[in-house]
Motif scaffolding. Sequence first.
Motif, PDB file in Angstrom:
ATOM      1  N   GLU A   1       0.795  -1.096   0.058  1.00  0.00           N
ATOM      2  CA  GLU A   1      -0.150  -0.020  -0.116  1.00  0.00           C
ATOM      3  C   GLU A   1       0.859   1.220  -0.007  1.00  0.00           C
ATOM      4  O   GLU A   1       0.708   2.219  -0.735  1.00  0.00           O
ATOM      5  N   ALA A   2       1.946   1.221   0.890  1.00  0.00           N
ATOM      6  CA  ALA A   2       2.941   2.551   0.519  1.00  0.00           C
ATOM      7  C   ALA A   2       3.599   2.599  -0.592  1.00  0.00           C
ATOM      8  O   ALA A   2       3.453   3.677  -1.177  1.00  0.00           O
ATOM      9  N   VAL A   3       3.589   1.449  -1.299  1.00  0.00           N
ATOM     10  CA  VAL A   3       4.228   1.509  -2.808  1.00  0.00           C
ATOM     11  C   VAL A   3       3.127   2.306  -3.600  1.00  0.00           C
ATOM     12  O   VAL A   3       3.550   3.114  -4.453  1.00  0.00           O
ATOM     13  N   ALA A   4       1.913   1.734  -3.452  1.00  0.00           N
ATOM     14  CA  ALA A   4       0.841   2.312  -4.280  1.00  0.00           C
ATOM     15  C   ALA A   4       0.725   3.873  -3.909  1.00  0.00           C
ATOM     16  O   ALA A   4       0.378   4.691  -4.802  1.00  0.00           O
ATOM     17  N   MET A   5       0.972   4.302  -2.642  1.00  0.00           N
ATOM     18  CA  MET A   5       0.484   5.665  -2.561  1.00  0.00           C
ATOM     19  C   MET A   5       1.878   6.345  -2.837  1.00  0.00           C
ATOM     20  O   MET A   5       1.383   7.707  -3.326  1.00  0.00           O
ATOM     21  N   VAL A   6       3.186   6.137  -3.274  1.00  0.00           N
ATOM     22  CA  VAL A   6       3.971   6.710  -3.923  1.00  0.00           C
ATOM     23  C   VAL A   6       3.678   6.703  -5.174  1.00  0.00           C
ATOM     24  O   VAL A   6       3.739   7.776  -5.816  1.00  0.00           O
ATOM     25  N   ASN A   7       3.183   5.527  -5.913  1.00  0.00           N
ATOM     26  CA  ASN A   7       2.740   5.528  -7.507  1.00  0.00           C
ATOM     27  C   ASN A   7       1.789   6.472  -7.851  1.00  0.00           C
ATOM     28  O   ASN A   7       1.700   6.884  -9.008  1.00  0.00           O
ATOM     29  N   ASP A   8       0.677   6.478  -7.139  1.00  0.00           N
ATOM     30  CA  ASP A   8      -0.371   7.562  -7.232  1.00  0.00           C
ATOM     31  C   ASP A   8      -0.482   8.894  -6.636  1.00  0.00           C
ATOM     32  O   ASP A   8      -1.314   9.572  -6.956  1.00  0.00           O
ATOM     33  N   GLY A   9       0.605   9.045  -6.183  1.00  0.00           N
ATOM     34  CA  GLY A   9       0.752  10.608  -5.642  1.00  0.00           C
ATOM     35  C   GLY A   9       0.422  11.105  -4.418  1.00  0.00           C
ATOM     36  O   GLY A   9       0.416  12.002  -3.967  1.00  0.00           O
ATOM     37  N   ARG A  10      -0.108   9.870  -3.390  1.00  0.00           N
ATOM     38  CA  ARG A  10      -0.528  10.282  -2.243  1.00  0.00           C
ATOM     39  C   ARG A  10       0.620  10.429  -1.223  1.00  0.00           C
ATOM     40  O   ARG A  10       0.412  11.100  -0.210  1.00  0.00           O
ATOM     41  N   ILE A  11       1.820  10.053  -1.549  1.00  0.00           N
ATOM     42  CA  ILE A  11       3.107  10.430  -0.705  1.00  0.00           C
ATOM     43  C   ILE A  11       4.073  11.086  -1.732  1.00  0.00           C
ATOM     44  O   ILE A  11       4.182  10.552  -2.960  1.00  0.00           O
ATOM     45  N   THR A  12       4.269  12.241  -1.318  1.00  0.00           N
ATOM     46  CA  THR A  12       5.063  13.280  -2.278  1.00  0.00           C
ATOM     47  C   THR A  12       6.224  13.409  -1.689  1.00  0.00           C
ATOM     48  O   THR A  12       7.246  14.170  -2.258  1.00  0.00           O
ATOM     49  N   ASP A  13       6.397  13.214  -0.380  1.00  0.00           N
ATOM     50  CA  ASP A  13       7.665  13.564   0.522  1.00  0.00           C
ATOM     51  C   ASP A  13       8.883  12.767  -0.260  1.00  0.00           C
ATOM     52  O   ASP A  13       8.967  11.411  -0.213  1.00  0.00           O
ATOM     53  N   SER A  14       9.946  13.355  -0.515  1.00  0.00           N
ATOM     54  CA  SER A  14      11.188  12.873  -1.173  1.00  0.00           C
ATOM     55  C   SER A  14      11.905  11.837  -0.510  1.00  0.00           C
ATOM     56  O   SER A  14      12.331  10.606  -0.864  1.00  0.00           O
ATOM     57  N   ILE A  15      12.047  12.155   1.122  1.00  0.00           N
ATOM     58  CA  ILE A  15      12.647  11.077   1.718  1.00  0.00           C
ATOM     59  C   ILE A  15      11.879   9.852   2.015  1.00  0.00           C
ATOM     60  O   ILE A  15      12.404   8.633   1.683  1.00  0.00           O
ATOM     61  N   SER A  16      10.548   9.955   1.947  1.00  0.00           N
ATOM     62  CA  SER A  16       9.521   8.893   1.951  1.00  0.00           C
ATOM     63  C   SER A  16       9.880   7.965   0.604  1.00  0.00           C
ATOM     64  O   SER A  16       9.583   6.739   0.692  1.00  0.00           O
ATOM     65  N   ILE A  17       9.481   8.812  -0.339  1.00  0.00           N
ATOM     66  CA  ILE A  17       9.782   8.193  -1.626  1.00  0.00           C
ATOM     67  C   ILE A  17      10.757   6.998  -2.001  1.00  0.00           C
ATOM     68  O   ILE A  17      10.921   6.210  -2.427  1.00  0.00           O
ATOM     69  N   MET A  18      11.888   8.041  -1.674  1.00  0.00           N
ATOM     70  CA  MET A  18      13.248   7.124  -1.755  1.00  0.00           C
ATOM     71  C   MET A  18      13.373   5.936  -0.900  1.00  0.00           C
ATOM     72  O   MET A  18      13.880   4.988  -1.388  1.00  0.00           O
ATOM     73  N   ALA A  19      12.868   6.001   0.176  1.00  0.00           N
ATOM     74  CA  ALA A  19      12.990   4.802   1.205  1.00  0.00           C
ATOM     75  C   ALA A  19      12.198   3.819   0.677  1.00  0.00           C
ATOM     76  O   ALA A  19      12.662   2.638   0.831  1.00  0.00           O
ATOM     77  N   ILE A  20      10.856   4.144   0.355  1.00  0.00           N
ATOM     78  CA  ILE A  20      10.197   3.187  -0.158  1.00  0.00           C
ATOM     79  C   ILE A  20      10.409   2.434  -1.463  1.00  0.00           C
ATOM     80  O   ILE A  20      10.354   1.197  -1.618  1.00  0.00           O
ATOM     81  N   GLN A  21      11.066   3.226  -2.351  1.00  0.00           N
ATOM     82  CA  GLN A  21      11.419   2.473  -3.716  1.00  0.00           C
ATOM     83  C   GLN A  21      12.582   1.781  -3.472  1.00  0.00           C
ATOM     84  O   GLN A  21      12.940   0.681  -4.001  1.00  0.00           O
ATOM     85  N   LYS A  22      13.524   2.278  -2.645  1.00  0.00           N
ATOM     86  CA  LYS A  22      14.910   1.600  -2.360  1.00  0.00           C
ATOM     87  C   LYS A  22      14.417  -0.060  -1.458  1.00  0.00           C
ATOM     88  O   LYS A  22      14.917  -0.823  -2.061  1.00  0.00           O
ATOM     89  N   LEU A  23      13.486   0.301  -0.668  1.00  0.00           N
ATOM     90  CA  LEU A  23      13.217  -1.086   0.072  1.00  0.00           C
ATOM     91  C   LEU A  23      12.427  -1.987  -0.962  1.00  0.00           C
ATOM     92  O   LEU A  23      12.520  -3.267  -0.873  1.00  0.00           O
ATOM     93  N   GLN A  24      11.637  -1.467  -1.929  1.00  0.00           N
ATOM     94  CA  GLN A  24      10.843  -2.355  -2.968  1.00  0.00           C
ATOM     95  C   GLN A  24      12.066  -3.043  -3.591  1.00  0.00           C
ATOM     96  O   GLN A  24      11.792  -4.041  -4.007  1.00  0.00           O
ATOM     97  N   LEU A  25      12.869  -2.136  -4.268  1.00  0.00           N
ATOM     98  CA  LEU A  25      13.990  -2.683  -4.940  1.00  0.00           C
ATOM     99  C   LEU A  25      14.630  -3.942  -4.259  1.00  0.00           C
ATOM    100  O   LEU A  25      14.940  -5.126  -4.897  1.00  0.00           O
ATOM    101  N   MET A  26      14.926  -3.719  -2.961  1.00  0.00           N
ATOM    102  CA  MET A  26      15.663  -4.519  -1.916  1.00  0.00           C
ATOM    103  C   MET A  26      14.760  -6.177  -2.045  1.00  0.00           C
ATOM    104  O   MET A  26      15.061  -7.093  -2.052  1.00  0.00           O
ATOM    105  N   LEU A  27      13.584  -5.783  -1.993  1.00  0.00           N
ATOM    106  CA  LEU A  27      12.481  -7.010  -1.817  1.00  0.00           C
ATOM    107  C   LEU A  27      12.637  -7.602  -2.974  1.00  0.00           C
ATOM    108  O   LEU A  27      12.769  -8.961  -3.041  1.00  0.00           O
ATOM    109  N   LEU A  28      12.404  -6.850  -4.316  1.00  0.00           N
ATOM    110  CA  LEU A  28      12.334  -7.448  -5.516  1.00  0.00           C
ATOM    111  C   LEU A  28      13.649  -8.315  -5.730  1.00  0.00           C
ATOM    112  O   LEU A  28      13.462  -9.416  -6.367  1.00  0.00           O
ATOM    113  N   LEU A  29      14.791  -7.856  -5.428  1.00  0.00           N
ATOM    114  CA  LEU A  29      16.119  -8.462  -5.594  1.00  0.00           C
ATOM    115  C   LEU A  29      16.317  -9.527  -4.570  1.00  0.00           C
ATOM    116  O   LEU A  29      17.219  -9.956  -4.530  1.00  0.00           O
TER     117      LEU A  29
END
Length: 187
Positions: free
Chosen positions: A156-184
């Motif tokens: 859901e946090a990933v979806a919130m980044v993708n649809d613009g509900r989360i716009t804070d840059s630090i949060s976006i970096m953290a969520i996207q980095k963690l998403q990549l780590m989980l995928l890898l």
Amino acid sequence: MSDIENPWKVTGKREVYSNPWISLTEFDVVNPGGGKGIYGKVHFKNAAIGVIALDEDLNTYLVGQYRFVLDAYSWEIPEGGCPEGQETYLEAAQRELLEEAGLIADNWTELLRFHLSNSVCDEHGIIFLARNLKQDVASPEETEQDLRSKKVPFSEAVAMVNDGRITDSISIMAIQKLQLMLLLKEI
């Protein structure tokens, strides 16, 4: 840090403004092309600290608050400042997670370091991943009395980044980095 010489020449400077969190300095410069001009620099007196907490069921914790500068409500990961020389980045991360989300973590991993808006400011920061969480009591600062905390599936946090509900840059970096780590499958 770099073997490339600074092509900007400073011929003068003056502090324009200062408060406990930032200062603004105006520099008289000669730019790399030889032209004379001015350059303003905002200096941040604290490092930016972000914490993305992830439980064993892949839930994360977001905090929401009204951001004065944006004149808008913002959902974010727990984050705050680390006064240079007063505590370590990890100590600041642990403090922020407890203050804002009421969580204590047994395992901490530094995810990344960053600079924000590096054309006008020197703000830098660190994002940590917090694991093996225990619920405690939040104790927000005076400016955070409207703070709300919620547990959401990480997806859901990933979806919130993708649809613009989360716009804070630090949060976006953290969520996207963690998403990549989980995928890898790095965690």
